[in-house]
Design a protein around this motif. Structure first.
Motif, PDB file in Angstrom:
ATOM      1  N   VAL A 111      83.669  82.366  70.431  1.00 31.11           N
ATOM      2  CA  VAL A 111      82.848  82.176  71.632  1.00 31.11           C
ATOM      3  C   VAL A 111      81.461  82.804  71.521  1.00 31.11           C
ATOM      4  N   GLU A 112      81.256  83.648  70.520  1.00 31.72           N
ATOM      5  CA  GLU A 112      79.917  84.229  70.327  1.00 31.72           C
ATOM      6  C   GLU A 112      79.776  84.691  68.880  1.00 31.72           C
ATOM      7  N   VAL A 113      78.567  84.537  68.349  1.00 34.61           N
ATOM      8  CA  VAL A 113      78.267  84.968  66.981  1.00 34.61           C
ATOM      9  C   VAL A 113      76.921  85.668  66.981  1.00 34.61           C
ATOM     10  N   SER A 114      76.859  86.803  66.313  1.00 33.37           N
ATOM     11  CA  SER A 114      75.587  87.497  66.101  1.00 33.37           C
ATOM     12  C   SER A 114      75.361  87.547  64.606  1.00 33.37           C
ATOM     13  N   GLY A 115      74.389  86.746  64.118  1.00 30.00           N
ATOM     14  CA  GLY A 115      74.109  86.718  62.697  1.00 30.00           C
ATOM     15  C   GLY A 115      73.489  88.017  62.234  1.00 30.00           C
ATOM     16  N   LEU A 116      72.833  87.973  61.095  1.00 30.57           N
ATOM     17  CA  LEU A 116      72.221  89.196  60.572  1.00 30.57           C
ATOM     18  C   LEU A 116      71.121  89.681  61.513  1.00 30.57           C
ATOM     19  N   PRO A 117      71.017  90.994  61.702  1.00 35.64           N
ATOM     20  CA  PRO A 117      69.939  91.508  62.562  1.00 35.64           C
ATOM     21  C   PRO A 117      68.574  91.206  61.973  1.00 35.64           C
ATOM     22  N   GLY A 145      72.604  81.649  55.485  1.00 33.75           N
ATOM     23  CA  GLY A 145      72.777  80.446  56.280  1.00 33.75           C
ATOM     24  C   GLY A 145      72.714  80.746  57.769  1.00 33.75           C
ATOM     25  N   GLU A 146      73.308  79.867  58.548  1.00 31.24           N
ATOM     26  CA  GLU A 146      73.296  80.030  60.001  1.00 31.24           C
ATOM     27  C   GLU A 146      74.729  80.245  60.492  1.00 31.24           C
ATOM     28  N   ALA A 147      75.157  81.507  60.510  1.00 30.17           N
ATOM     29  CA  ALA A 147      76.517  81.819  60.947  1.00 30.17           C
ATOM     30  C   ALA A 147      76.760  81.387  62.391  1.00 30.17           C
TER      31      ALA A 147
END
Length: 258
Positions: free
Chosen positions: A246-252, A109-111
């Motif tokens: 405040v910040e999210v980095s989904g799968l690389p 999905g879109e974390a």
């Protein structure tokens, strides 16, 4: 559903009416619903089964995220955070464009949709601290950082009347939603007095494993205290404390194969 009236609240079932207590008060509702075996097997309820599977997946993912940030959430008070986070996780799962309905998940999905989620709806971060800040996740280095370059305490922090001190807190977690494991860390500023003074420069950082292959979440919060006889006490069990993603980095991104 209806609210109960009267002096003595009822609990249990009388006829077709069930009486029960919730945080919203004493309620009553009529018994009903479809037989569970029919829902589990009848082709007419395939959408219900699909939605139920994804809702359960969202609930587990939300619980894992809350557990990863438990060191910070212990001092944040919001009775409905579980339900609100589950709803947000459902949206993340519904954004999965890879799997079919009923099998969609957080990983695909879109974390990033969780960015901006408030863990305390009664004390939102944007209404608590007005200082501009930068939030950066460096996946390759394994760091997550928040920088507040010039924090004017009286002009940029909305402190409750009884607060004498506060501190700014950050936390970061790399979460494996499939294995239900995580790596986390937290960092706090020094205790700051709620007094006029020169702007404070805050640069807070959490170290995680470099090149993580899991979604990484960064949260920022403010915790207030009252000083009594030299000791600091949290105000009203965290009712005024803010905490937000405040910040999210989904799968690389997958490597490009020539």
């Amino acid at each position: 559903m209806a609210k109960q009236g009267g002096i003595i609240p009822l609990k249990g079932t009388i006829g077709n009416i069930t009486f029960y207590k919730t945080k919203a008060g004493n309620l009553a509702r009529e018994k009903g619903g479809v037989d569970g075996n029919r829902i589990a097997n009848d082709p007419a309820f395939i959408r219900t089964r699909e939605n139920g599977a994804e809702f359960g997946r969202a609930g587990k993912a939300g619980k894992l995220l809350r557990t990863a940030f438990r060191p910070l959430l212990m001092n944040v008070s919001d009775s409905y955070v579980t339900a609100r986070l589950t709803r947000s996780m459902v949206k993340v799962i519904q954004a999965d464009a890879t799997n079919v309905r009923g099998q969609r998940n957080v990983i695909d999905g879109e974390a990033e949709l969780l960015k901006g989620f408030e863990f305390n709806s009664n004390a939102r971060l944007g209404s608590t601290i007005f200082a501009p800040f930068t939030a950066v996740i460096d996946r390759a280095a394994g760091t997550a950082a928040v920088n507040i370059p010039a924090l004017d305490v009286l002009g940029m922090v909305s402190a409750p009347p009884a607060a004498t001190h506060f501190k700014v807190r950050i936390g970061a977690a790399a979460i494996d939603f499939e294995a239900e494991t995580f790596e986390n860390g937290t960092t706090d500023s020094q205790d700051l007095e709620v007094l006029a003074g020169p702007p404070v420069n805050l640069n807070l950082q959490v170290a995680l494993t470099a090149n993580s292959t899991h979604p990484i979440f960064l949260v920022l919060g403010v915790e207030f205290f009252q000083q009594v006889n030299g000791a600091l006490y949290s105000l009203r069990n965290g009712a005024f404390n803010a905490l937000s993603i405040v910040e999210v980095s989904g799968l690389p991104a997958a490597p490009i194969v020539p």
